[in-house]
Design a protein around this motif. Structure first.
Motif, PDB file in Angstrom:
ATOM      1  N   VAL A 101       0.837  -1.207   0.000  1.00  0.00           N
ATOM      2  CA  VAL A 101       0.000   0.000   0.000  1.00  0.00           C
ATOM      3  C   VAL A 101       0.867   1.249   0.000  1.00  0.00           C
ATOM      4  O   VAL A 101       1.989   1.212   0.479  1.00  0.00           O
ATOM      5  CB  VAL A 101      -0.914   0.022   1.243  1.00  0.00           C
ATOM      6  CG1 VAL A 101      -0.128  -0.029   2.537  1.00  0.00           C
ATOM      7  CG2 VAL A 101      -1.828   1.248   1.245  1.00  0.00           C
ATOM      8  N   GLY A 102       0.329   2.315  -0.525  1.00  0.00           N
ATOM      9  CA  GLY A 102       0.925   3.630  -0.316  1.00  0.00           C
ATOM     10  C   GLY A 102       1.582   4.255  -1.518  1.00  0.00           C
ATOM     11  O   GLY A 102       1.703   5.468  -1.607  1.00  0.00           O
ATOM     12  N   GLU A 103       2.062   3.451  -2.446  1.00  0.00           N
ATOM     13  CA  GLU A 103       2.731   3.969  -3.639  1.00  0.00           C
ATOM     14  C   GLU A 103       2.791   2.818  -4.639  1.00  0.00           C
ATOM     15  O   GLU A 103       2.561   1.664  -4.274  1.00  0.00           O
ATOM     16  CB  GLU A 103       4.138   4.461  -3.291  1.00  0.00           C
ATOM     17  CG  GLU A 103       4.868   3.448  -2.465  1.00  0.00           C
ATOM     18  CD  GLU A 103       6.330   3.732  -2.228  1.00  0.00           C
ATOM     19  OE1 GLU A 103       6.938   4.485  -3.006  1.00  0.00           O
ATOM     20  OE2 GLU A 103       6.862   3.160  -1.290  1.00  0.00           O
ATOM     21  N   ALA A 110       0.064  -3.668 -11.453  1.00  0.00           N
ATOM     22  CA  ALA A 110      -1.276  -3.066 -11.528  1.00  0.00           C
ATOM     23  C   ALA A 110      -1.992  -3.360 -10.222  1.00  0.00           C
ATOM     24  O   ALA A 110      -1.821  -4.438  -9.652  1.00  0.00           O
ATOM     25  CB  ALA A 110      -2.066  -3.657 -12.690  1.00  0.00           C
ATOM     26  N   VAL A 111      -2.819  -2.403  -9.780  1.00  0.00           N
ATOM     27  CA  VAL A 111      -3.509  -2.666  -8.512  1.00  0.00           C
ATOM     28  C   VAL A 111      -4.694  -3.613  -8.681  1.00  0.00           C
ATOM     29  O   VAL A 111      -5.040  -4.344  -7.776  1.00  0.00           O
ATOM     30  CB  VAL A 111      -3.992  -1.376  -7.806  1.00  0.00           C
ATOM     31  CG1 VAL A 111      -2.846  -0.654  -7.161  1.00  0.00           C
ATOM     32  CG2 VAL A 111      -4.746  -0.461  -8.733  1.00  0.00           C
ATOM     33  N   GLY A 112      -5.326  -3.576  -9.833  1.00  0.00           N
ATOM     34  CA  GLY A 112      -6.515  -4.414 -10.022  1.00  0.00           C
ATOM     35  C   GLY A 112      -7.703  -3.526 -10.322  1.00  0.00           C
ATOM     36  O   GLY A 112      -7.540  -2.442 -10.888  1.00  0.00           O
ATOM     37  N   GLY A 158       0.950   8.152 -10.408  1.00  0.00           N
ATOM     38  CA  GLY A 158       1.424   9.229  -9.526  1.00  0.00           C
ATOM     39  C   GLY A 158       0.414  10.356  -9.416  1.00  0.00           C
ATOM     40  O   GLY A 158      -0.636  10.345 -10.041  1.00  0.00           O
ATOM     41  N   ARG A 159       0.762  11.364  -8.625  1.00  0.00           N
ATOM     42  CA  ARG A 159      -0.177  12.436  -8.314  1.00  0.00           C
ATOM     43  C   ARG A 159      -0.276  13.459  -9.443  1.00  0.00           C
ATOM     44  O   ARG A 159       0.708  13.751 -10.119  1.00  0.00           O
ATOM     45  CB  ARG A 159       0.262  13.161  -7.047  1.00  0.00           C
ATOM     46  CG  ARG A 159       0.262  12.320  -5.807  1.00  0.00           C
ATOM     47  CD  ARG A 159      -1.089  11.915  -5.329  1.00  0.00           C
ATOM     48  NE  ARG A 159      -2.006  13.014  -5.110  1.00  0.00           N
ATOM     49  CZ  ARG A 159      -3.197  12.881  -4.511  1.00  0.00           C
ATOM     50  NH1 ARG A 159      -3.594  11.688  -4.074  1.00  0.00           N
ATOM     51  NH2 ARG A 159      -3.991  13.907  -4.353  1.00  0.00           N
ATOM     52  N   ALA A 160      -1.475  14.006  -9.590  1.00  0.00           N
ATOM     53  CA  ALA A 160      -1.711  15.035 -10.603  1.00  0.00           C
ATOM     54  C   ALA A 160      -1.759  16.420  -9.960  1.00  0.00           C
ATOM     55  O   ALA A 160      -1.904  17.407 -10.637  1.00  0.00           O
ATOM     56  CB  ALA A 160      -3.043  14.758 -11.284  1.00  0.00           C
TER      57      ALA A 160
HETATM   58  O1  PRX Z   1      -1.046   8.558  -4.778  1.00  0.00           O
HETATM   59  C1  PRX Z   1      -1.752   7.506  -4.190  1.00  0.00           C
HETATM   60  C2  PRX Z   1      -0.817   6.742  -3.269  1.00  0.00           C
HETATM   61  O2  PRX Z   1      -0.997   7.295  -1.997  1.00  0.00           O
HETATM   62  C3  PRX Z   1      -1.962   8.353  -2.033  1.00  0.00           C
HETATM   63  C4  PRX Z   1      -2.738   8.393  -0.741  1.00  0.00           C
HETATM   64  O3  PRX Z   1      -1.887   8.687   0.314  1.00  0.00           O
HETATM   65  P1  PRX Z   1      -2.411   8.655   1.807  1.00  0.00           P
HETATM   66  O4  PRX Z   1      -3.650   9.457   1.904  1.00  0.00           O
HETATM   67  O5  PRX Z   1      -1.273   9.023   2.684  1.00  0.00           O
HETATM   68  O6  PRX Z   1      -2.817   7.166   2.060  1.00  0.00           O
HETATM   69  C5  PRX Z   1      -1.819   6.196   2.036  1.00  0.00           C
HETATM   70  C6  PRX Z   1      -2.396   4.862   2.399  1.00  0.00           C
HETATM   71  C7  PRX Z   1      -3.514   4.420   1.602  1.00  0.00           C
HETATM   72  C8  PRX Z   1      -2.801   8.009  -3.230  1.00  0.00           C
HETATM   73  O7  PRX Z   1      -3.512   9.131  -3.699  1.00  0.00           O
HETATM   74  N1  PRX Z   1      -1.140   5.310  -3.215  1.00  0.00           N
HETATM   75  C9  PRX Z   1      -1.767   4.648  -2.228  1.00  0.00           C
HETATM   76  N2  PRX Z   1      -1.810   3.326  -2.493  1.00  0.00           N
HETATM   77  C10 PRX Z   1      -1.228   3.142  -3.697  1.00  0.00           C
HETATM   78  C11 PRX Z   1      -0.798   4.407  -4.168  1.00  0.00           C
HETATM   79  N3  PRX Z   1      -0.192   4.549  -5.359  1.00  0.00           N
HETATM   80  C12 PRX Z   1       0.001   3.436  -6.111  1.00  0.00           C
HETATM   81  N4  PRX Z   1      -0.374   2.195  -5.717  1.00  0.00           N
HETATM   82  C13 PRX Z   1      -0.979   1.988  -4.520  1.00  0.00           C
HETATM   83  N5  PRX Z   1      -1.304   0.758  -4.145  1.00  0.00           N
END
Ligand code: PRX
Length: 642
Positions: A380-382, A430-432, A509-511
């Protein structure tokens, strides 16, 4: 562009043994579809015990309210009901301390301490809807305090213990919180850090009085007087029984700060019924947890991942949750594997940043431990790249465990996109798809669906139970991130993504201006204002760049423009870093500081971070003619030619 030719794509199928026993089957998904939206969310809500059942699943008139009429208490759901079911002797929390110490709480012991601390909070005057700030490291008192707040209907606001006094002060002031639970200090890489003075400094800089409760973690015996000792409060209220306050489904469970789309720190509010349903259901369906499982979510409870999948999700299901206070490579780089082996962890959930670090340290570490208890891995997270995905599955999951790559955000409360481990094939990288009951899309700038292979913004097209309450209301930042396109509601996630021919989503990634550094989400505005506060600095902008050794994949890159008579030298660089550490904490300190005579700006004077990010990542800038000062971009590029 994502390759969509069928021959090139790689699928990984979950092992038969996993599919046979998985919590959620293909038939369950079908039942979800048949029930239709939003009624399909009725069954997940059955994972909880409600004091009063809801009148309907969703009230979507004006403001979106999940489970209207329903009443429940999160602390009752995470603690008491397991004791009542005869499982009081089972382990709820298994804690691994920094110094190698361990502590376990059975559900009965957890109930006792939660009740005692809830009684203490009440005696201090904490009433329903009063916000209690929790500024604690990864010690069991943190989930205990969260559950004690939930018991009396006081929303908690957890502030990551790595944040500085200033960051804590902003958050105490922003939530008007008059109660703070903190500790004397904690250990990081073997050194003791003083948290109490940070808390004191924060409290004196807010306008209202803040009453402190202090946990004694370092045995420092912090001077009495200005606070109450956690241990004394719990001892004084031993045996107390506090009736869990019956909360409306829509009442707040907690508040949490994150960085918003414009880079400002933003307060996200989560509800009791919708949030708890969402995290219990996704813990059951995606993490495949049940009462017999030991789950380890390695995220710090100071962030949303720790709230949802180290505390509320696993405890709502009556599982055992592992909490670890330390860092993965201290005292040795095999510390995590040793913890998994000793606790016989079934499900391990971590961030790709950590996985890349494990890869760097070498497979001999996981391989020298018996990790055969593991049956599912999550990330999770990125984004996770294919190499890291395979390494994780091969060397931690013995080449067998399914890996769920889960996408979600602080605003979504719980998992939104993932594969279901007993149902779906996995595609590394890919996340799914969206989980049953959730609908997402990838859209162009007008909000229209983008065809497979074309990138766009990831949007959620229907409300979901874990959505932050701020997203359901007609004003404020939530309203800015939702819109209606052709009569269809959309929540703009701020993430760029692309779908392949099979509908699997790949995140790009982020927009927006959200700064994602590894799996941590930081506020650009907070960092930039700390830098601009340094004497001699005129302006600053921060972006994420790829780090040199590609383990973290991301580092904070600050572009700083000094005042005209000030030299951009190492001394100033040092002051910039120090200022950020002081204002937010070491995790936000820029890794690279580049001095520039000015920042690239639009004609209206807005700094264009997009160009700075491209420079930091050595990418092609494209057309820069819309800038007021395009020449600065060329100068910066030559400066950074490294
Ligand atoms: O950019 C995406 C990335 O983490 C962002 C959310 O961050 P936060 O609110 O701190 O929460 C983190 C825990 C869920 C998203 O907008 N992100 C989260 N999970 C993924 C991800 N990017 C790619 N793949 C993921 N599995």
């Amino acid at each position: 562009m994502v390759d969509s030719s069928p021959d090139e794509r790689e699928w990984v199928t979950p092992p038969e043994s996993f599919v046979e026993t998985a919590n959620v089957t293909a038939a369950d998904c079908e039942a979800f579809r048949e029930a239709g939206w939003p009624e399909c969310w009725e069954r997940p809500a059955d994972l909880l015990d409600w004091d009063r059942s809801f009148d309907s699943v969703l009230d979507d008139e004006g403001t979106t309210r999940w489970f209207p009429g329903g009443r429940l208490n999160a602390s009752y759901n995470c603690v008491d009901r397991h004791v009542e079911a005869g499982r009081g002797g089972e382990t709820a929390i298994s804690w691994e301390g920094k110094l190698g110490e361990t502590r376990t709480y059975s559900y009965r012991e957890l109930a006792d301490e939660v009740n005692a601390f809830a009684a203490a909070l009440r005696e201090m005057g904490v009433g329903e809807d009063d916000v209690v700030t929790l500024y604690l490291p990864m010690i069991p008192e943190l989930p205990v305090a969260m559950l004690a707040c939930a018991r009396i209907g006081a929303p908690h606001s957890v502030v990551f213990a790595g944040f500085s006094a200033d960051a804590l002060a902003t958050r105490l002031a922003g939530t008007e919180s008059e109660y703070l639970v903190t500790c004397d200090g904690y250990y990081r890489r073997g050194a003791a850090l003083d948290l109490k003075s940070r808390a004191d400094n924060a409290c004196v800089s807010v306008d209202h009085a803040v009453e402190q409760v202090v946990v004694n973690r370092l045995d420092d015996d912090p001077a009495a007087g200005d606070h109450r000792a956690y241990a004394d409060l719990v001892a004084d209220h031993a045996g107390a029984e506090i009736e869990p306050v019956s909360r409306e489904a829509d009442d707040l469970l907690f508040l949490i700060y994150t960085s918003g789309t414009t880079g400002e720190p933003t307060l996200v509010r989560h509800t009791t019924g919708g949030y708890l349903t969402h995290v219990a259901w996704t813990s059951h369906a995606v993490l495949d947890l049940g009462p017999e499982d030991t789950h380890w979510c390695s995220a710090d409870v100071g962030w949303i991942t720790g709230h949802s999948y180290a505390v509320y999700g696993p405890l709502a299901l009556g599982a055992t949750t592992v909490l670890y206070e330390g860092t993965p490579d201290h005292p040795e780089t095999d510390r995590l594997w040793e913890i998994i082996e000793r606790n016989e962890v079934d499900v391990f959930y971590t961030a790709p940043t950590s996985i890349r670090a494990f890869m760097k340290w070498g497979e001999q570490h996981p391989e020298s431990h018996d990790l055969s208890s593991l049956r599912l891995l999550g990330t999770v997270g990125e984004p996770i790249d294919e190499t890291a995905w395979h390494w994780y599955r091969d060397h931690v999951g013995d080449g067998e465990c399914p890996v769920v790559d889960t996408w979600w955000q602080t605003e979504t409360g719980g998992i939104v996109l993932s594969t279901l481990p007993g149902v779906d094939r996995m595609r590394p990288g890919a996340v799914g798809k969206s989980l049953p009951g959730i609908e997402t899309d990838v859209v162009d700038e007008l909000g229209e669906s983008a065809p497979p292979g074309e990138s766009g913004q990831l949007v959620v097209t229907r409300p979901w139970p874990g959505m932050a309450r701020s997203l359901c209301e007609g004003s404020g930042w939530g309203a800015r991130r939702t819109r209606t396109v052709d009569g269809e509601w959309q929540y703009a996630t701020g993430d760029n993504a692309v779908r392949d021919e099979d509908g699997y989503v790949h995140l790009l990634g982020r927009a927006d201006d959200v700064l994602k550094v590894s799996d941590r989400r930081l506020s650009t505005t907070e960092i930039e204002s700390a830098i601009v506060g340094v004497e001699g600095v005129a302006e600053a902008a921060v972006v994420v760049g790829e780090d040199a050794d590609a383990v973290r994949k991301s580092e904070i890159h600050a572009f700083v423009s000094p005042e005209s008579n000030v030299a951009g030298d190492d001394a100033l660089r040092g002051r910039v870093r120090e200022a950020v550490e002081e204002a937010i904490g070491p995790i936000a300190a820029p890794d690279v500081v580049t001095f520039t005579p000015s920042l690239p700006k639009t004609r209206s004077g807005k700094v264009v971070r997009r160009y700075l990010a491209a420079i930091a990542n050595g990418e092609d800038l494209g057309d820069t003619s819309a800038l007021r000062n395009p020449e600065v971009v060329g100068e910066l590029e030559s400066l950074l030619d490294r």
